[in-house]
Design a protein around this motif. Structure first.
Motif, PDB file in Angstrom:
ATOM      1  N   ARG A  20     -32.503  59.128  24.867  1.00  0.00           N
ATOM      2  CA  ARG A  20     -31.927  60.222  25.658  1.00  0.00           C
ATOM      3  C   ARG A  20     -31.560  59.748  27.065  1.00  0.00           C
ATOM      4  NH1 ARG A  20     -32.742  65.315  23.464  1.00  0.00           N
ATOM      5  NH2 ARG A  20     -33.469  65.063  21.331  1.00  0.00           N
ATOM      6  N   GLU A  69     -25.744  67.876  21.588  1.00  0.00           N
ATOM      7  CA  GLU A  69     -26.434  68.042  22.883  1.00  0.00           C
ATOM      8  C   GLU A  69     -25.848  67.113  23.944  1.00  0.00           C
ATOM      9  OE1 GLU A  69     -30.692  67.538  22.541  1.00  0.00           O
ATOM     10  OE2 GLU A  69     -30.907  67.383  24.730  1.00  0.00           O
ATOM     11  N   PHE A  70     -25.533  65.871  23.558  1.00  0.00           N
ATOM     12  CA  PHE A  70     -25.011  64.903  24.525  1.00  0.00           C
ATOM     13  C   PHE A  70     -23.488  64.757  24.433  1.00  0.00           C
ATOM     14  CE2 PHE A  70     -29.486  63.779  24.121  1.00  0.00           C
ATOM     15  CZ  PHE A  70     -29.855  63.731  25.456  1.00  0.00           C
ATOM     16  N   SER A  71     -22.860  65.670  23.693  1.00  0.00           N
ATOM     17  CA  SER A  71     -21.386  65.681  23.551  1.00  0.00           C
ATOM     18  C   SER A  71     -20.846  64.289  23.213  1.00  0.00           C
ATOM     19  CB  SER A  71     -20.737  66.190  24.838  1.00  0.00           C
ATOM     20  OG  SER A  71     -21.280  67.416  25.198  1.00  0.00           O
ATOM     21  N   VAL A  72     -21.482  63.646  22.255  1.00  0.00           N
ATOM     22  CA  VAL A  72     -21.075  62.285  21.873  1.00  0.00           C
ATOM     23  C   VAL A  72     -19.799  62.355  21.027  1.00  0.00           C
ATOM     24  CG1 VAL A  72     -21.773  60.204  20.615  1.00  0.00           C
ATOM     25  CG2 VAL A  72     -23.470  61.491  21.914  1.00  0.00           C
ATOM     26  N   GLU A 113     -21.742  57.593  26.377  1.00  0.00           N
ATOM     27  CA  GLU A 113     -20.547  58.421  26.193  1.00  0.00           C
ATOM     28  C   GLU A 113     -19.558  58.185  27.344  1.00  0.00           C
ATOM     29  OE1 GLU A 113     -19.334  60.072  23.787  1.00  0.00           O
ATOM     30  OE2 GLU A 113     -17.695  61.053  24.858  1.00  0.00           O
ATOM     31  N   GLN A 114     -20.093  58.077  28.568  1.00  0.00           N
ATOM     32  CA  GLN A 114     -19.217  57.817  29.721  1.00  0.00           C
ATOM     33  C   GLN A 114     -18.522  56.461  29.568  1.00  0.00           C
ATOM     34  OE1 GLN A 114     -21.814  58.093  33.133  1.00  0.00           O
ATOM     35  NE2 GLN A 114     -22.197  60.273  32.748  1.00  0.00           N
ATOM     36  N   GLU A 167     -30.134  57.004  27.854  1.00  0.00           N
ATOM     37  CA  GLU A 167     -28.868  56.249  27.877  1.00  0.00           C
ATOM     38  C   GLU A 167     -27.718  57.003  27.212  1.00  0.00           C
ATOM     39  OE1 GLU A 167     -29.386  52.618  25.594  1.00  0.00           O
ATOM     40  OE2 GLU A 167     -29.359  53.756  23.740  1.00  0.00           O
ATOM     41  N   ALA A 168     -28.011  58.147  26.592  1.00  0.00           N
ATOM     42  CA  ALA A 168     -26.986  58.847  25.797  1.00  0.00           C
ATOM     43  C   ALA A 168     -25.754  59.210  26.630  1.00  0.00           C
ATOM     44  CB  ALA A 168     -27.588  60.085  25.153  1.00  0.00           C
ATOM     45  N   ASP A 169     -25.967  59.767  27.820  1.00  0.00           N
ATOM     46  CA  ASP A 169     -24.826  60.158  28.661  1.00  0.00           C
ATOM     47  C   ASP A 169     -24.023  58.937  29.105  1.00  0.00           C
ATOM     48  OD1 ASP A 169     -25.134  62.910  28.579  1.00  0.00           O
ATOM     49  OD2 ASP A 169     -26.629  62.899  30.192  1.00  0.00           O
ATOM     50  N   LEU A 170     -24.758  57.875  29.464  1.00  0.00           N
ATOM     51  CA  LEU A 170     -24.107  56.659  29.944  1.00  0.00           C
ATOM     52  C   LEU A 170     -23.220  56.045  28.850  1.00  0.00           C
ATOM     53  CD1 LEU A 170     -23.831  54.408  32.103  1.00  0.00           C
ATOM     54  CD2 LEU A 170     -25.783  53.308  31.028  1.00  0.00           C
TER      55      LEU A 170
END
Lengths: 173, 191
Positions: free
Chosen positions: B94, B132-135, B101-102, B96-99
């Motif tokens: 969790r 949840e993380f909009s992957v 996707e960015q 690193e999930a946003d990173l």
């Protein structure tokens, strides 16, 4: 008056239909949810104890405390609630996560070794043992018979003092 | 009278030898297979400088990428690829999930492909994690844990950065951070 009654009946039918529609949609979902909660922990663990999660190796699913295993147990609960059998659940887990998650891997591919090896060991062991026994018997038969006679000048073995005394006591009687 | 031990007939001895040979062949075959199995189990993780093991990932039900419901690493030949192993139950994933996707949004137009492989996860939870993380990069369950077996991962998250020649340039054990991501991406894009 009759028109008013017809309107009431019509309205009643409309509401009835609407209610029926709602029940048709909602009831199966509700039933599924309630079914899932009706599966007991014992029923889940009866399946889970024969499954191993790759995250925590060598720990059966029923006693593993990680989140991954908790998720797997919940999945087993859902599948039991759907009416799936133990075997169907095992097949699903093997397809998803590989044969190694099963306590009893199917007798296929490399797993066959696990099933064949004990049989091979028994057969080979039996063969080697029978050969050893046959050799032993052949050696014994081939050996010349030897008369074991004690030389005359050798005195008989000394009796135990205690035994001699008992014999003497018995003779007295 | 002395007893004579008769030698068993020659055919019987021959039969015995054939049986013994057959048994030893079976024993050696079983030992060989056991050894092969052990070697496979104890294979080491592919490291930087080695060719990335090939795989095909079948996306989660209802997911697709570029109109396909599956993709193979071989199909991505000529493109740098980032392979991330994760799980919805993994707390560090969790982080690193946003990173990830960015980074996907940042590099996808430069030909880099990110793929996510859910390890030992339950499909509804994995899909919930992706929501949840909009992957948006392609993700798939690791069916039969065959991909993670080939990559010999020791846990999640683990990320393999593969250059356009299919050679692993970096293996990240644990979550990726922003500065690390930028430097490794620069490396795999210039190879």
């Amino acid at each position: 008056m009759q028109v008013r009654r017809k309107q009431i009946v019509k309205r009643g039918m409309k509401w009835g239909l609407l209610l029926l529609l709602i029940m048709t949609v909602v009831l199966p979902v509700w039933a599924q949810e309630s079914d899932s909660s009706e599966v007991t922990d014992d029923e889940v663990n009866a399946v889970a104890k024969e499954v191993y999660c790759p995250v925590c190796e060598s720990t059966p699913l029923d006693v593993c405390e990680t989140q991954a295993c908790a998720d797997w147990r919940e999945l087993i609960r859902e599948k039991l609630a759907q009416g799936q059998t133990k075997e169907e659940i095992f097949t699903y887990f093997a397809d998803q996560y590989g044969d190694r998650v099963l306590a009893t891997p199917p007798a296929e591919g490399l797993n066959l070794i696990l099933w064949i090896w004990p049989v091979v060991a028994v057969v080979v062991g039996g063969f080697l043992f029978s050969r050893y026994m046959r050799n032993l018997r052949a050696t014994a038969a081939a050996a010349p018979a030897v008369d074991v006679a004690l030389p005359e000048d050798v005195p008989p073995p000394a009796k135990d003092d205690y035994v001699s005394r008992i014999e003497q006591e018995l003779k007295k009687k | 009278m002395a007893e004579h031990i008769q030698n068993p007939p020659a055919t019987s001895a021959k039969k015995l030898n054939v049986t013994a040979i057959a048994i030893w062949v079976v024993v050696l075959a079983v030992l060989g297979l056991s050894g092969y199995g052990l070697m496979k189990t104890n294979a080491s993780r592919p490291e930087a400088g080695e060719t990335a093991p090939g795989f095909t990932m079948n996306f989660f039900n209802g997911y697709e990428w570029e109109g396909q419901d599956a993709v193979a690493l071989a199909d991505l030949q000529g493109k740098p690829v980032v392979v991330n192993f994760w799980a919805s139950w993994c707390v560090e994933c969790r982080l690193e999930a946003d990173l990830l996707e960015q980074a996907w949004q940042q590099y996808k137009d430069q030909g880099v492909v990110f793929v996510g492989i859910a390890y030992s996860d339950v499909e509804p939870n994995a899909k919930e994690y992706l929501r949840e993380f909009s992957v948006t990069y392609p993700n798939a369950p690791d069916l039969g844990t065959s991909i993670s077996d080939d990559y010999e991962i020791t846990g999640v998250p683990e990320t393999f950065f593969i250059d356009r020649n299919g050679v692993i340039q970096h293996v990240q054990i644990g979550p990726v951070n922003a500065s690390m991501m930028n430097s490794i991406m620069a490396k795999i894009m210039t190879q």
